[in-house]
Write a protein that holds these residues in place. Structure first.
Motif, PDB file in Angstrom:
ATOM      1  N   ARG A  20      -4.541  -4.790   1.526  1.00 53.42           N
ATOM      2  CA  ARG A  20      -5.848  -4.781   2.184  1.00 53.42           C
ATOM      3  C   ARG A  20      -5.848  -5.663   3.423  1.00 53.42           C
ATOM      4  O   ARG A  20      -4.969  -6.491   3.617  1.00 53.42           O
TER       5      ARG A  20
ATOM      6  N   TRP B  29     -10.915   0.859  -1.218  1.00 49.61           N
ATOM      7  CA  TRP B  29     -12.168   0.111  -1.252  1.00 49.61           C
ATOM      8  C   TRP B  29     -12.542  -0.361   0.144  1.00 49.61           C
ATOM      9  O   TRP B  29     -11.678  -0.613   0.973  1.00 49.61           O
ATOM     10  N   ILE B  30     -13.841  -0.520   0.345  1.00 50.09           N
ATOM     11  CA  ILE B  30     -14.360  -1.181   1.540  1.00 50.09           C
ATOM     12  C   ILE B  30     -15.503  -2.071   1.085  1.00 50.09           C
ATOM     13  O   ILE B  30     -16.243  -1.724   0.151  1.00 50.09           O
TER      14      ILE B  30
ATOM     15  N   HIS C 217     -16.327  -7.498   7.102  1.00 49.62           N
ATOM     16  CA  HIS C 217     -15.906  -6.561   6.066  1.00 49.62           C
ATOM     17  C   HIS C 217     -14.392  -6.623   5.849  1.00 49.62           C
ATOM     18  O   HIS C 217     -13.677  -7.273   6.603  1.00 49.62           O
TER      19      HIS C 217
ATOM     20  N   HIS D 123     -11.134  -3.759   4.028  1.00 48.72           N
ATOM     21  CA  HIS D 123     -10.843  -2.462   3.431  1.00 48.72           C
ATOM     22  C   HIS D 123      -9.373  -2.384   3.080  1.00 48.72           C
ATOM     23  O   HIS D 123      -8.548  -3.101   3.654  1.00 48.72           O
TER      24      HIS D 123
END
Length: 129
Positions: free
Chosen positions: A48, A68-69, A93, A95
């Motif tokens: 990630r 996933w984020i 964020h 991801h």
């Protein structure tokens, strides 16, 4: 107008390093041009990004796999092939790939990217699996 031809057969994928956890590879689609960068990014299982923001936002187009984020302060959300994600300007964020799958997405980054701290295993769903 500029035309950026497809990937050269002899080109090597770029191993991404200090702003990622796990093995991540990228192929530039378009070099930074007028503040826009486009890359195809391949994440191995549980790999990630670190937390980061984009000055004018980012678009992710998931090509294959699942992952996933997560936006700061919210729960991670699942993404899969065919999904398109819009991340607004300056939204913190991360991801990456699910623990049991690779993830490949096209990332269209608008403006400067500001990299922050690593996403911990505790913050990442299934990272310890």
């Amino acid at each position: 107008m500029q035309i950026f031809h497809g990937r050269n057969d002899n080109a090597q994928s770029e191993s991404r390093g200090p702003t990622f956890t796990g093995q991540v590879w990228a192929d530039p689609v378009m070099p930074s041009t007028d503040g826009v960068t486009i890359n195809n990014v391949f994440f191995t299982p549980a790999a990630r990004t670190h937390w980061h923001t984009h000055e004018r936002g980012q678009i992710l187009q998931v090509q294959s796999g699942k992952g996933w984020i997560c936006t700061d302060g919210e729960s991670p959300q699942a993404i899969r092939a065919g999904d398109v994600v819009w991340i607004p300007a300056d939204e913190r964020h991360w991801h990456g790939a699910a623990a049991d799958s690779y993830l490949m997405h096209t990332a269209i980054s608008l403006g400067k990217t500001s990299w922050e701290d690593a996403v911990t295993d505790a913050q990442y769903p299934g990272a310890g699996a």
